[in-house]
Design an enzyme around this catalytic site. Structure first.
Site, short mmCIF file in Angstrom:
data_model
loop_
_atom_site.label_atom_id
_atom_site.label_comp_id
_atom_site.label_asym_id
_atom_site.label_seq_id
_atom_site.Cartn_x
_atom_site.Cartn_y
_atom_site.Cartn_z
N ASP A 1 38.75 33.34 49.84
CA ASP A 1 37.43 33.59 49.27
C ASP A 1 37.35 35.09 49.03
O ASP A 1 37.27 35.88 49.98
CB ASP A 1 36.35 33.12 50.24
N VAL A 2 37.38 35.50 47.76
CA VAL A 2 37.49 36.93 47.45
C VAL A 2 36.22 37.71 47.75
O VAL A 2 36.21 38.94 47.66
CB VAL A 2 37.91 37.16 45.98
N ASN B 1 41.70 38.64 39.59
CA ASN B 1 41.33 37.74 38.51
C ASN B 1 40.26 36.73 38.88
O ASN B 1 39.58 36.20 37.98
CB ASN B 1 42.59 37.01 38.03
N TYR C 1 26.65 38.15 34.63
CA TYR C 1 28.10 38.15 34.37
C TYR C 1 28.49 39.33 33.49
O TYR C 1 29.44 40.06 33.79
CB TYR C 1 28.47 36.83 33.70
#
Length: 284
Positions: free
Chosen positions: A61-62, A88, A154
């Site tokens: 989980d980044v 990414n 985003y």
């Protein structure tokens, strides 16, 4: 040329599908060893079985700094070092207009798109320094360059990724660490479907539909594929990108080249509605 990253150890987040998967495949084809990180464990296990001895998969989980540090440490322990990192992993987040975006959703998209890139870069530095330098590539987006290509949270986060890459490059150049960003355009991946709340299988089907029909939206008459972004990552990771740092590369099939009438003769020009018959008729 085959073997452009031969022997290099590269960590890829969001590696089990879409752009990440396409990049993993290309890097391994060119001789790299890869630690593939994702939260899609079944796909990750299949990837590890497919590329036995060339790839290891780790759940990550980044948005959790400890987990990001762990995958870099694990790559170094398993393969003997780290030469590159592809930050990414991502999500489109909520599609709501500005006035309806909840603060928790705004923070969540910045955690996964921006803070994760900071975590990866921060914890890659010691490993890359031990190797005498290396390359970090961050996935940004054309949404970070222009309005209209993504939801507001985003898009703003992707703009932050572009600028982070520039500032990080300035700070890390003395360590021979290059940092660059890639701005994909319309790429046929499941991110669009997941942004609409579709289950993963349905989102994958939508990606196939985009691949089939996406060419009508841009000068290059096809939708982008993960392999198109993989080629850009490969360039930055290899000696071909050795004189490039602190920049962003737009890989978008020309979709941001200008309004449709700039490249499609059949599209009406807004100038015609203003000047009408006063415009000269194009010759040739």
């Amino acid at each position: 040329m085959v073997g452009r990253v031969k022997g290099k150890v590269i960590v890829v987040t969001g590696a089990a599908s879409g752009i990440g998967l396409g990049t993993v495949e290309r890097l391994i084809e060119e001789g790299a060893f890869v630690l593939a990180a994702d939260i899609q464990d079944e796909k990750g296990a299949n990837l590890e079985a497919r590329f036995k001895d060339k790839l290891i998969y780790r759940h990550c989980d980044v948005t959790d700094e400890a987990q990001v540090k762990a995958i870099l440490d694990q790559a170094a322990d398993h393969f003997g070092g780290v030469d590159g990192l592809f930050n990414n992993a991502g999500s489109a987040g909520v599609m709501s207009p500005l006035e309806e975006v909840e603060s928790k959703d705004w923070k969540a998209i910045f955690d996964i798109l921006v803070t994760s890139v900071f975590y990866g870069t921060k914890h890659a530095v010691p490993h890359l320094t031990k190797r005498g330098g290396g390359a970090i590539v961050n996935t940004a987006s054309i949404a970070g360059l222009e309005a209209g290509w993504g939801p507001i949270a985003y898009s703003t986060a992707k703009a932050a990724v572009i600028h982070f890459s520039k500032v990080a490059a300035a700070q890390l150049c003395a360590k021979n660490i290059r940092v660059n960003a890639i701005c994909p355009g319309l790429i046929a991946t499941s991110i669009f479907g997941t942004a609409l709340g579709m289950p993963r299988e349905q989102a994958d089907q939508l990606a196939a539909l985009i691949a089939h029909q996406g060419g009508t939206a841009q000068p290059i008459g096809r939708a982008g594929q993960p392999s198109d972004i993989a080629e850009a990552v490969l360039m930055f990771m290899s000696d071909a990108g050795s004189f490039m740092t602190g920049t962003h590369l737009v890989v978008d099939g020309g979709i941001t080249i200008g309004p449709r009438h700039a490249w499609d003769p059949a599209a009406p020009s807004p100038m015609a509605s203003i000047f009408g018959d006063a415009l000269p008729t194009p010759q040739g």
